[in-house]
Design a protein around this motif. Structure first.
Motif, PDB file in Angstrom:
ATOM      1  N   ILE A  32      14.818  -8.894   0.077  1.00  0.00           N
ATOM      2  CA  ILE A  32      13.266  -8.618   0.092  1.00  0.00           C
ATOM      3  C   ILE A  32      12.787  -8.334   1.501  1.00  0.00           C
ATOM      4  O   ILE A  32      11.837  -7.380   1.590  1.00  0.00           O
ATOM      5  CB  ILE A  32      12.587 -10.049  -0.265  1.00  0.00           C
ATOM      6  N   PRO A  33      13.227  -8.862   2.681  1.00  0.00           N
ATOM      7  CA  PRO A  33      12.883  -8.449   3.810  1.00  0.00           C
ATOM      8  C   PRO A  33      13.126  -6.725   4.296  1.00  0.00           C
ATOM      9  O   PRO A  33      12.083  -6.164   4.435  1.00  0.00           O
ATOM     10  CB  PRO A  33      13.643  -9.248   5.009  1.00  0.00           C
ATOM     11  N   ASP A  34      14.460  -6.528   3.664  1.00  0.00           N
ATOM     12  CA  ASP A  34      14.375  -5.035   3.994  1.00  0.00           C
ATOM     13  C   ASP A  34      13.700  -4.001   2.825  1.00  0.00           C
ATOM     14  O   ASP A  34      13.212  -3.077   3.228  1.00  0.00           O
ATOM     15  CB  ASP A  34      16.035  -4.652   3.307  1.00  0.00           C
ATOM     16  N   ALA A  35      13.522  -4.800   1.577  1.00  0.00           N
ATOM     17  CA  ALA A  35      12.579  -4.055   0.607  1.00  0.00           C
ATOM     18  C   ALA A  35      11.260  -3.922   1.350  1.00  0.00           C
ATOM     19  O   ALA A  35      10.515  -2.784   1.121  1.00  0.00           O
ATOM     20  CB  ALA A  35      12.360  -4.891  -0.606  1.00  0.00           C
ATOM     21  N   ILE A  36      10.520  -4.739   1.901  1.00  0.00           N
ATOM     22  CA  ILE A  36       9.417  -4.812   2.633  1.00  0.00           C
ATOM     23  C   ILE A  36       9.224  -3.814   3.675  1.00  0.00           C
ATOM     24  O   ILE A  36       8.363  -3.091   3.945  1.00  0.00           O
ATOM     25  CB  ILE A  36       8.620  -6.182   2.900  1.00  0.00           C
ATOM     26  N   ALA A  37      10.223  -3.882   4.606  1.00  0.00           N
ATOM     27  CA  ALA A  37      10.274  -3.034   5.723  1.00  0.00           C
ATOM     28  C   ALA A  37      10.360  -1.373   5.187  1.00  0.00           C
ATOM     29  O   ALA A  37       9.639  -0.846   5.896  1.00  0.00           O
ATOM     30  CB  ALA A  37      11.596  -3.522   6.537  1.00  0.00           C
ATOM     31  N   THR A  38      11.303  -1.347   4.435  1.00  0.00           N
ATOM     32  CA  THR A  38      11.533   0.072   3.794  1.00  0.00           C
ATOM     33  C   THR A  38      10.298   0.632   3.118  1.00  0.00           C
ATOM     34  O   THR A  38       9.820   1.677   3.430  1.00  0.00           O
ATOM     35  CB  THR A  38      12.838   0.225   2.881  1.00  0.00           C
ATOM     36  N   ALA A  39       9.625  -0.338   2.112  1.00  0.00           N
ATOM     37  CA  ALA A  39       8.349   0.059   1.672  1.00  0.00           C
ATOM     38  C   ALA A  39       7.390   0.438   2.673  1.00  0.00           C
ATOM     39  O   ALA A  39       6.529   1.401   2.526  1.00  0.00           O
ATOM     40  CB  ALA A  39       7.996  -0.989   0.415  1.00  0.00           C
ATOM     41  N   THR A  40       7.072  -0.387   3.669  1.00  0.00           N
ATOM     42  CA  THR A  40       6.125  -0.043   4.629  1.00  0.00           C
ATOM     43  C   THR A  40       6.631   1.284   5.368  1.00  0.00           C
ATOM     44  O   THR A  40       5.583   1.955   5.652  1.00  0.00           O
ATOM     45  CB  THR A  40       6.307  -1.202   5.704  1.00  0.00           C
ATOM     46  N   LEU A  41       7.771   1.511   5.930  1.00  0.00           N
ATOM     47  CA  LEU A  41       8.090   2.802   6.373  1.00  0.00           C
ATOM     48  C   LEU A  41       7.922   4.035   5.323  1.00  0.00           C
ATOM     49  O   LEU A  41       7.171   5.117   5.979  1.00  0.00           O
ATOM     50  CB  LEU A  41       9.622   3.029   6.754  1.00  0.00           C
ATOM     51  N   LEU A  42       8.083   3.810   4.045  1.00  0.00           N
ATOM     52  CA  LEU A  42       7.549   4.906   3.118  1.00  0.00           C
ATOM     53  C   LEU A  42       6.206   5.041   3.003  1.00  0.00           C
ATOM     54  O   LEU A  42       5.783   6.230   2.853  1.00  0.00           O
ATOM     55  CB  LEU A  42       8.246   4.597   1.682  1.00  0.00           C
ATOM     56  N   TRP A  43       5.402   4.005   2.980  1.00  0.00           N
ATOM     57  CA  TRP A  43       3.962   4.107   2.908  1.00  0.00           C
ATOM     58  C   TRP A  43       3.623   4.637   4.414  1.00  0.00           C
ATOM     59  O   TRP A  43       2.818   5.703   4.027  1.00  0.00           O
ATOM     60  CB  TRP A  43       3.348   2.528   2.766  1.00  0.00           C
ATOM     61  N   ALA A  44       3.941   4.108   5.265  1.00  0.00           N
ATOM     62  CA  ALA A  44       3.562   4.715   6.638  1.00  0.00           C
ATOM     63  C   ALA A  44       3.507   6.267   6.819  1.00  0.00           C
ATOM     64  O   ALA A  44       2.715   7.096   7.194  1.00  0.00           O
ATOM     65  CB  ALA A  44       3.917   4.011   7.769  1.00  0.00           C
ATOM     66  N   GLY A  45       4.920   6.726   6.570  1.00  0.00           N
ATOM     67  CA  GLY A  45       5.383   8.148   6.694  1.00  0.00           C
ATOM     68  C   GLY A  45       4.799   9.034   5.664  1.00  0.00           C
ATOM     69  O   GLY A  45       4.774  10.328   6.155  1.00  0.00           O
ATOM     70  N   HIS A  61      -4.583  -1.177  -0.265  1.00  0.00           N
ATOM     71  CA  HIS A  61      -4.095  -1.239  -1.823  1.00  0.00           C
ATOM     72  C   HIS A  61      -2.728  -0.524  -1.899  1.00  0.00           C
ATOM     73  O   HIS A  61      -1.707  -0.960  -2.585  1.00  0.00           O
ATOM     74  CB  HIS A  61      -5.077  -0.491  -2.742  1.00  0.00           C
ATOM     75  N   ALA A  62      -2.434   0.580  -1.505  1.00  0.00           N
ATOM     76  CA  ALA A  62      -1.360   1.346  -1.543  1.00  0.00           C
ATOM     77  C   ALA A  62      -0.149   0.650  -0.547  1.00  0.00           C
ATOM     78  O   ALA A  62       0.927   0.511  -1.188  1.00  0.00           O
ATOM     79  CB  ALA A  62      -1.649   2.884  -0.737  1.00  0.00           C
ATOM     80  N   LEU A  63      -0.416   0.182   0.458  1.00  0.00           N
ATOM     81  CA  LEU A  63       0.640  -0.463   1.082  1.00  0.00           C
ATOM     82  C   LEU A  63       0.997  -1.659   0.216  1.00  0.00           C
ATOM     83  O   LEU A  63       2.150  -2.161   0.027  1.00  0.00           O
ATOM     84  CB  LEU A  63       0.080  -0.777   2.534  1.00  0.00           C
ATOM     85  N   VAL A  64       0.255  -2.489  -0.237  1.00  0.00           N
ATOM     86  CA  VAL A  64       0.479  -3.706  -0.996  1.00  0.00           C
ATOM     87  C   VAL A  64       1.257  -3.284  -2.210  1.00  0.00           C
ATOM     88  O   VAL A  64       2.087  -4.151  -2.635  1.00  0.00           O
ATOM     89  CB  VAL A  64      -0.467  -4.633  -1.272  1.00  0.00           C
TER      90      VAL A  64
END
Length: 133
Positions: free
Chosen positions: A78-91, A117-120
């Motif tokens: 889960i920590p990796d999923a959240i970090a990767t999802a955050t990077l995908l959202w940000a980029g 909303h998109a980030l969550v």
């Protein structure tokens, strides 16, 4: 590159994304400030059926792409999923949306509501995809 996709996880991630939208844009959270920032009334918003169908399709696209990238990047936990999802959202999503919003004259508050909303949603999809792998 191979694409071994857990299609059940993709569909569950889409359902999770839709649930996130229902909660995010509910009276308990952001529907009133969102509509105020849009300058719209509920009557002006009309029937949401077409938007809902579009959202289902687009969330399936996002979940499929995210599942593919998570597999290629070997995202585990889960920590990796959240970090990767955050990077995908940000980029991709966040950067594009905030830039477009400035050209369209959206308020910062509207950008934060929509971008949040998109980030969550990315977090929810990422956690589901990893949890079901």
């Amino acid at each position: 590159m191979t694409m071994e996709t857990n299609w059940v996880a993709v569909v569950v991630a889409m359902v999770g994304a839709m649930a996130t939208g229902f909660i995010w844009y509910s009276p308990a959270l952001f529907v009133k400030p969102w509509m105020r920032e849009l300058g719209k009334t509920p009557e002006q918003m009309g029937n949401p059926a077409k938007a809902m169908i579009t959202a289902v399709i687009m969330h399936l696209v996002t979940a499929t792409c995210m599942a593919f990238l998570f597999a290629q990047l070997q995202v585990e936990g889960i920590p990796d999923a959240i970090a990767t999802a955050t990077l995908l959202w940000a980029g991709f999503s966040g950067a594009t949306q905030f830039s477009t919003d400035r050209f369209q004259g959206a308020t910062v508050k509207l950008s934060l509501i929509v971008g949040g909303h998109a980030l969550v949603t990315f977090w929810v999809m990422g956690v589901i995809l990893v949890a079901m792998t």
